[in-house]
Design an enzyme around this catalytic site. Sequence first.
Site, PDB file in Angstrom:
ATOM      1  N   LYS A  22       0.823  -1.193   0.000  1.00 19.28           N
ATOM      2  CA  LYS A  22       0.000   0.000   0.000  1.00 19.28           C
ATOM      3  C   LYS A  22       0.869   1.259   0.000  1.00 19.28           C
ATOM      4  CE  LYS A  22      -4.063  -1.901  -0.035  1.00 19.28           C
ATOM      5  NZ  LYS A  22      -4.908  -1.788  -1.243  1.00 19.28           N
TER       6      LYS A  22
ATOM      7  N   ASP B  73       0.111  -0.352  -4.768  1.00 24.06           N
ATOM      8  CA  ASP B  73      -1.279   0.058  -4.908  1.00 24.06           C
ATOM      9  C   ASP B  73      -1.517   1.353  -4.144  1.00 24.06           C
ATOM     10  OD1 ASP B  73      -3.979   0.241  -5.301  1.00 24.06           O
ATOM     11  OD2 ASP B  73      -4.510  -1.458  -4.014  1.00 24.06           O
TER      12      ASP B  73
ATOM     13  N   GLU C  10      -0.388  -0.004  -9.416  1.00 26.58           N
ATOM     14  CA  GLU C  10      -1.839  -0.231  -9.366  1.00 26.58           C
ATOM     15  C   GLU C  10      -2.567   1.041  -8.957  1.00 26.58           C
ATOM     16  OE1 GLU C  10      -5.159  -3.378  -7.608  1.00 26.58           O
ATOM     17  OE2 GLU C  10      -3.021  -3.748  -7.310  1.00 26.58           O
TER      18      GLU C  10
ATOM     19  N   ASP D 285      -8.022  -0.551 -10.928  1.00 24.47           N
ATOM     20  CA  ASP D 285      -8.984  -1.196 -10.032  1.00 24.47           C
ATOM     21  C   ASP D 285     -10.185  -0.282  -9.833  1.00 24.47           C
ATOM     22  OD1 ASP D 285     -10.407  -2.121  -7.814  1.00 24.47           O
ATOM     23  OD2 ASP D 285      -8.663  -2.559  -6.609  1.00 24.47           O
TER      24      ASP D 285
ATOM     25  N   LYS E  72     -13.907  -5.868  -9.050  1.00 24.58           N
ATOM     26  CA  LYS E  72     -14.558  -6.025  -7.751  1.00 24.58           C
ATOM     27  C   LYS E  72     -16.044  -6.320  -7.978  1.00 24.58           C
ATOM     28  CE  LYS E  72     -10.911  -5.104  -5.190  1.00 24.58           C
ATOM     29  NZ  LYS E  72     -10.480  -3.749  -4.969  1.00 24.58           N
TER      30      LYS E  72
END
Length: 368
Positions: free
Chosen positions: A165, A193, A218, A241, A265
């Site tokens: 992260k 990400d 990401e 994403d 998702k």
Amino acid sequence: MQIETIKAYHVVQPFVDGPYRMSKGRVADCFDAVIVSITSDSGITGWGEMAPLGNFYSAAFPAGTRAGVPEIAPHLIGQDPCGLASIGRLMDTVFKGHPYIKAALDMACWDLAARAAGVPLVTLLGGRESDTAELYKVVTHGTVDQMAALARRIVKDGFHRLQVKVGGNVHDDIERVTAVAASVPKGTVIFCDANAGWTPYQARQFADATRAVDYTFEQPCMTIDENMSVRRMLDKPMVLDESVTSLEAMLEIHRLGAADGLTLKISRIGGVTKTRLIRDVAVDLGFMITVEDTGGAEIDTSAMAHLSLSTPEERRLHAIAFHEWVTVRTASNAPPVTGSRMGVPAGPGLGIDVVPDLLGKPFFEVGR
């Protein structure tokens, strides 16, 4: 076959490892799930689950799901649960937008339809492409030492894929990622990400300073255009994403050449039906694919596993075992995890055996 009854349950699922931390102070300590059961007039029950990650992760929030399901569910009574496309159109007709509210209802219909057919859900989704999918683990946002230590522990446990992260202070994140990469064996797969936390300026700063680190970038920025402006100077793969909200969005990403891979998702897209459609088109267009969700326990993880294993292996990135994140159980079995790989439970539909007593009393019920 017709839908006879629908029940909805509210299940708070605390995290095993404590608070889940992203950049900019975004923190969640549980998945706040809505679980639905749909039972047909033939006595078959299908299950679905939707769990937003707090109120900050996407355009979905727990109270919205609990308020929305009772608005939609009465319209489904008497409908054919195997008419999956028709069910989707009906939900979109009677309740505009808010795809996350419809996700658990759609998932339950898929589970019911597969159970009625006597086949695993993976069969209806296109067929099993492999027995298991490779899992990744998340290195949550923290200090340099905390993140490096967590990465070492994950690799020691036998995992080879890390999602690190970032998305906070750029210079601090440069130090974090450099330390994480130095702390794990060469060849460990790293995704950085940012969860759309940066401006293009900040994302380009990070990318330029970390050229020597091998990773996939990401979702650095919020919009497709912002991410495209970063991609133009990027010498690494990019996965989007948060930008993948619909078939139209996926096609725009493809038209622009804005990504090499997509993370789908289920709840963000609106359920298994639309996720499968986007997945299949994206595979044909050449994208690498991860199918997961915003959270959940055994029910949602099972749906993720069935969608993952029906994705061609050469186009699949990885998967995640969310049911291992939480302290509560919702079923007497779960998607099997062996080492760093996850399969699907044996049996028809999702394959799991949900235990209603573990869910408490439904907060909503409708039938005829």
